[in-house]
Design a protein around this motif. Structure first.
Motif, PDB file in Angstrom:
ATOM      1  N   ASP A 100      61.128  78.979  91.979  1.00 52.40           N
ATOM      2  CA  ASP A 100      60.102  77.975  92.261  1.00 52.40           C
ATOM      3  C   ASP A 100      60.127  76.965  91.111  1.00 52.40           C
ATOM      4  O   ASP A 100      59.857  77.331  89.972  1.00 52.40           O
ATOM      5  CB  ASP A 100      58.742  78.670  92.347  1.00 52.40           C
ATOM      6  CG  ASP A 100      57.610  77.689  92.635  1.00 52.40           C
ATOM      7  OD1 ASP A 100      57.834  76.455  92.537  1.00 52.40           O
ATOM      8  OD2 ASP A 100      56.505  78.166  92.941  1.00 52.40           O
ATOM      9  N   PRO A 101      60.463  75.712  91.412  1.00 50.48           N
ATOM     10  CA  PRO A 101      60.569  74.734  90.326  1.00 50.48           C
ATOM     11  C   PRO A 101      59.302  74.641  89.474  1.00 50.48           C
ATOM     12  O   PRO A 101      59.372  74.335  88.286  1.00 50.48           O
ATOM     13  CB  PRO A 101      60.839  73.418  91.059  1.00 50.48           C
ATOM     14  CG  PRO A 101      61.470  73.833  92.349  1.00 50.48           C
ATOM     15  CD  PRO A 101      60.806  75.140  92.721  1.00 50.48           C
ATOM     16  N   ALA A 102      58.153  74.962  90.072  1.00 47.51           N
ATOM     17  CA  ALA A 102      56.898  74.871  89.333  1.00 47.51           C
ATOM     18  C   ALA A 102      56.789  75.935  88.248  1.00 47.51           C
ATOM     19  O   ALA A 102      55.980  75.810  87.331  1.00 47.51           O
ATOM     20  CB  ALA A 102      55.715  74.980  90.292  1.00 47.51           C
ATOM     21  N   THR A 103      57.597  77.003  88.354  1.00 43.87           N
ATOM     22  CA  THR A 103      57.510  78.086  87.379  1.00 43.87           C
ATOM     23  C   THR A 103      58.567  77.974  86.281  1.00 43.87           C
ATOM     24  O   THR A 103      58.569  78.783  85.358  1.00 43.87           O
ATOM     25  CB  THR A 103      57.705  79.458  88.061  1.00 43.87           C
ATOM     26  OG1 THR A 103      59.056  79.567  88.546  1.00 43.87           O
ATOM     27  CG2 THR A 103      56.734  79.645  89.219  1.00 43.87           C
ATOM     28  N   ILE A 104      59.432  77.004  86.397  1.00 41.96           N
ATOM     29  CA  ILE A 104      60.518  76.865  85.418  1.00 41.96           C
ATOM     30  C   ILE A 104      60.176  75.728  84.459  1.00 41.96           C
ATOM     31  O   ILE A 104      59.977  74.584  84.885  1.00 41.96           O
ATOM     32  CB  ILE A 104      61.857  76.573  86.123  1.00 41.96           C
ATOM     33  CG1 ILE A 104      62.163  77.651  87.164  1.00 41.96           C
ATOM     34  CG2 ILE A 104      62.981  76.465  85.092  1.00 41.96           C
ATOM     35  CD1 ILE A 104      62.306  79.050  86.612  1.00 41.96           C
ATOM     36  N   PRO A 105      60.097  76.021  83.152  1.00 43.10           N
ATOM     37  CA  PRO A 105      59.718  74.984  82.179  1.00 43.10           C
ATOM     38  C   PRO A 105      60.660  73.781  82.228  1.00 43.10           C
ATOM     39  O   PRO A 105      61.845  73.909  82.533  1.00 43.10           O
ATOM     40  CB  PRO A 105      59.830  75.710  80.829  1.00 43.10           C
ATOM     41  CG  PRO A 105      59.696  77.158  81.157  1.00 43.10           C
ATOM     42  CD  PRO A 105      60.304  77.335  82.521  1.00 43.10           C
ATOM     43  N   ALA A 106      60.112  72.650  81.912  1.00 45.31           N
ATOM     44  CA  ALA A 106      60.873  71.402  81.993  1.00 45.31           C
ATOM     45  C   ALA A 106      62.100  71.418  81.084  1.00 45.31           C
ATOM     46  O   ALA A 106      63.110  70.796  81.398  1.00 45.31           O
ATOM     47  CB  ALA A 106      59.971  70.227  81.632  1.00 45.31           C
TER      48      ALA A 106
END
Ligand SMILES: [Cu+2]
Length: 166
Positions: A100-106
């Motif tokens: 989930d892209p929202a859970t992966i730090p920038a």
């Protein structure tokens, strides 16, 4: 015998020439298809980094669906810097590997994305239905942390796990 990585000896030799460090790993690209073929560029931001080849162990995770349910075996796995994970389709597909892209730090996303070939959506692998098909992700240059992942078709059936990069 479950997740000893004997099957990957061949690719480890090919990739072993890359010494890491700050140099560009141009030569290791021989085994990596160019990523710019049919990517859906409209939804996938261009990775800003080059793929980093596996320099350590390639672990194996089975993707299973049977009368006991849908799951990764093992679901939770810890890898060291430079390791990779080979996800192998065993039964009950289609399965994939998605973050989930929202859970992966920038500051992790660009390298993780660069290390995931043939994405079908942001940080999502293709779908696999045939036994012994596999998808390998290098965690080389991916910052230490805990990264949850899941199978998109079976997320509602709790097919998910966590990858810890040390
Ligand atoms: Cu699945």
């Amino acid at each position: 015998m479950r997740f000893l990585g004997f099957a990957v000896v061949g690719s480890a030799i090919v990739l072993g020439a890359c010494s890491g460090g700050g140099e560009k790993a141009a030569d290791s690209a021989a085994v990596t298809p160019a990523p710019d073929t049919t990517a859906p560029a409209a939804t996938t931001p261009a990775p800003s980094g080059a793929a980093a080849a596996i320099t350590g162990v390639t672990h194996e995770v089975k993707m299973v669906g049977d009368d006991k349910g849908y799951r990764y075996e093992p679901a939770d796995i810890t890898v060291k810097a430079g390791d990779g994970i080979k996800f192998i389709m065993v039964s009950g597909g289609p399965h994939n590997v998605a973050f989930d892209p929202a859970t992966i730090p920038a500051d992790v996303k660009p390298q993780l994305s660069a290390n995931m070939p043939n994405q079908q959506g942001e940080l999502s692998s293709p779908l696999y239905s045939n036994p012994n098909e596999s998808y390998t992700i290098s965690f080389a240059n991916v910052k230490p942390g805990q990264y949850p992942y899941h199978c998109t078709p079976h997320l509602a059936m709790n097919m998910k796990g966590t990858i810890t990069v040390q």
